[in-house]
Design an enzyme around this catalytic site. Structure first.
Site, PDB file in Angstrom:
ATOM      1  CG  HIS A 152     -22.151  17.101   2.575  1.00  0.00           C
ATOM      2  ND1 HIS A 152     -22.488  17.433   1.162  1.00  0.00           N
ATOM      3  CD2 HIS A 152     -21.399  18.751   3.123  1.00  0.00           C
ATOM      4  CE1 HIS A 152     -20.668  18.718   1.045  1.00  0.00           C
ATOM      5  NE2 HIS A 152     -20.398  18.727   2.115  1.00  0.00           N
ATOM      6  CD  GLU A 153     -21.351  19.717   6.761  1.00  0.00           C
ATOM      7  OE1 GLU A 153     -20.712  19.931   6.685  1.00  0.00           O
ATOM      8  OE2 GLU A 153     -22.272  20.932   5.743  1.00  0.00           O
ATOM      9  CG  HIS A 190     -17.060  17.384   5.339  1.00  0.00           C
ATOM     10  ND1 HIS A 190     -16.169  16.978   4.885  1.00  0.00           N
ATOM     11  CD2 HIS A 190     -18.137  18.025   4.882  1.00  0.00           C
ATOM     12  CE1 HIS A 190     -17.334  17.935   3.465  1.00  0.00           C
ATOM     13  NE2 HIS A 190     -18.246  18.341   3.683  1.00  0.00           N
TER      14      HIS A 190
END
Length: 152
Positions: A67-68, A71
């Site tokens: 998820h990170e 980003h």
């Protein structure tokens, strides 16, 4: 898990699932309480919550890292890196990352809501309030009767 082990895991996931290198730092931040991790826009570092690894295991940590990294890579490429952006949602689905992390069992600092219960002496209407009410100033909204603190 040591910091260098976390760095290695993040670099491996980045090269395996994204096909791109991770050139910044991945570290644990003990001050994170309710979130699994965060991507820092200025430094491009990724901070992760160690409690998620302790409580849910490596699978949950890998999902948070993916998820990170979504980003991270989208921000560096100048594409939409926020949760609301289509680019983010598509890339997250491609790599199999989690949109939300599993909640922790015991989160410190999270307060449970307390309610105060008041009862009218005339019509017996109950009022449930989050804040305390000054019973000398306020009266029942239905009949105008006196309010008393009721037993919870």
């Amino acid at each position: 898990m040591e910091r260098y082990q976390l760095q290695k895991i993040v670099e491996d996931i980045s090269s395996t699932f994204f096909g791109k290198p991770f050139k910044h730092q991945a570290l644990f931040n003990s001050k994170l309480r309710t979130t699994g991790g965060r991507y820092l826009l200025n430094s491009h570092n990724i901070e992760l919550n160690y409690k998620y690894f302790e409580e849910h295991g490596i699978e949950e940590l890998i999902a948070i890292i993916k998820h990170e990294l979504c980003h991270y890579h989208l921000h560096i490429e100048g594409k939409g890196y926020q949760h609301k952006d289509r680019d983010f949602k598509v890339l997250l689905k491609q790599v199999g990352g989690s949109r939300f992390c599993t909640p922790l069992q015991n989160v410190k600092g999270k307060r449970t809501a307390t309610f105060h219960l008041y009862e009218c002496t005339n019509c017996k209407t109950l009022y449930k309030r989050r804040r305390r009410v000054d019973t000398t100033r306020y009266v029942c909204g239905k009949c105008g009767g006196k309010l008393n603190k009721a037993d919870n």
